[in-house]
Scaffold this active site. Structure first.
Site, mmCIF file in Angstrom:
data_model
loop_
_atom_site.group_PDB
_atom_site.id
_atom_site.type_symbol
_atom_site.label_atom_id
_atom_site.label_comp_id
_atom_site.label_asym_id
_atom_site.label_seq_id
_atom_site.Cartn_x
_atom_site.Cartn_y
_atom_site.Cartn_z
ATOM 1 N N HIS A 153 13.302 5.392 8.004
ATOM 2 C CA HIS A 153 14.671 4.916 7.762
ATOM 3 C C HIS A 153 15.636 6.100 7.591
ATOM 4 O O HIS A 153 16.442 6.135 6.662
ATOM 5 C CB HIS A 153 14.725 4.003 6.533
ATOM 6 C CG HIS A 153 15.931 3.088 6.547
ATOM 7 N ND1 HIS A 153 15.930 1.845 5.948
ATOM 8 C CD2 HIS A 153 17.170 3.228 7.092
ATOM 9 C CE1 HIS A 153 17.112 1.270 6.114
ATOM 10 N NE2 HIS A 153 17.874 2.103 6.809
ATOM 11 N N ARG A 181 18.246 -2.950 11.046
ATOM 12 C CA ARG A 181 17.719 -3.373 9.745
ATOM 13 C C ARG A 181 16.321 -3.932 9.946
ATOM 14 O O ARG A 181 16.021 -4.533 10.986
ATOM 15 C CB ARG A 181 18.610 -4.426 9.102
ATOM 16 C CG ARG A 181 20.072 -4.066 9.025
ATOM 17 C CD ARG A 181 20.327 -2.865 8.145
ATOM 18 N NE ARG A 181 20.153 -3.158 6.733
ATOM 19 C CZ ARG A 181 20.213 -2.238 5.776
ATOM 20 N NH1 ARG A 181 20.408 -0.975 6.103
ATOM 21 N NH2 ARG A 181 20.058 -2.570 4.513
#
Length: 323
Positions: free
Chosen positions: A286, A238
């Protein structure tokens, strides 16, 4: 006439092809053929009929509107954004844990460990400058890869790296045992783990305890005695795990030799970010383990069937731990 009790609502806020709400609706209609599936907002749906919600980045307060909701299914691996909603109903939250996502993450980790191991940044730079100047290449066994986070994703990546011949270690909050992997746990095990790590792979969940854990203090503890010359960071967990100012400074002063970054605190990554053009950094948008609608929709459908049959839900988030 009232709709069946098992109505499923989809709350999906995407912005990319993979998170197209209509694409997800099509998949859920196929696997939930006997169950009403609504893509919200939908003015024809009475919120009181909703028993299940499959969500991706719902807006704060949206889920509180469903008084009879029983289970929330998070369509991605990370649940930090979801549980940050103070109005979130106190219900079971089921996280994604499917082989498809796990294998995609393992592909990503192996790809980028190999990229740094095989000196790809240097070789691509040489190609652009038309330089035929190969350097000595060391074997995989000369490199120690340390994985932070030994859940489904970390454990699978560790197994793949081990097969390739890397020395593999892992660190987790609680004790884990993986054959052929040196496992460390808890705060007492963090420093010994870092001191033997040349390439650090971070797959941790984002919690209050792990926010900005990838900072100068931690990165300075990585092993510098390897053919790489300086340690490498791969963060596919993350964005909030990394202190980006300190990470950038570590790249600039040689504390880190290179980094692969798939996640950032602000996404999409702002165009003015120095990470875009940093010669030591590989960036991906991502997409390390893009969620597959087919696999995930089937997973959710099975979980709903289990729940309605009185069976235990799988992979329920521990709200105390945050994952």
């Amino acid at each position: 006439m009232s709709r069946p009790r098992g109505t499923l609502a989809l709350l999906i806020h995407g912005g990319t092809d993979n998170w197209s709400p209509e694409r997800w609706k099509t998949r859920f209609d196929a696997v939930c053929a006997d169950r009403p599936v609504f893509l919200l907002p939908d003015e024809t749906l009475d919120p009181a009929e909703v028993r299940y919600a499959a969500v991706w980045k719902p807006r704060p307060g949206e889920l509180a509107a469903f008084a009879n909701l029983r289970v929330i299914f998070n369509l991605g691996a990370g649940v930090d954004a979801l549980i940050a909603d103070a109005s979130l109903p106190k219900l079971p939250i089921v996280r994604v844990a499917v082989d498809d996502l796990t294998k995609r993450m393992t592909e990503y980790v192996v790809l980028h460990v190999l990229a740094h191991h095989r000196q790809e940044i240097y070789l691509r730079e040489s190609q652009r400058e038309k330089r035929w100047e190969p350097k000595t290449q060391w074997p995989a066994g000369a490199i120690s890869v340390g994985i932070m986070g030994l859940g489904n994703l970390g454990a699978d990546a560790a197994e793949a790296l081990k097969i390739l011949g890397f020395k593999v270690s892992g660190w987790s909050r609680s004790e884990k045992n993986i054959s052929g992997v040196s496992c460390f746990h808890g705060m007492d095990g963090l420093a010994p783990f870092l001191k033997k790590t040349n390439i650090l792979v971070c797959l941790l969940p984002l919690t209050a305890e792990t926010r900005h854990i990838l900072n100068r203090s931690l990165l300075s503890m990585l092993d510098r005695d390897s053919p790489l010359g300086a340690p490498v960071l791969i963060n596919a967990g993350r964005g909030g795990l990394q202190n980006e100012a300190e990470l950038l400074a570590c790249l600039n002063d040689g504390t880190l030799g290179a980094a692969t970054l798939d996640v950032f605190e602000t996404e999409p990554l702002p165009k003015e970010s120095p990470f875009w053009t940093h010669r030591k950094v590989l960036i991906t948008p991502h997409n390390a383990a893009d969620t597959d609608p087919d696999a995930i929709s089937k997973y959710v459908a099975v979980q709903i069937e289990r729940h309605e049959a009185g069976q235990t839900l799988q992979n329920v988030v521990d709200m105390r731990r945050g994952y």
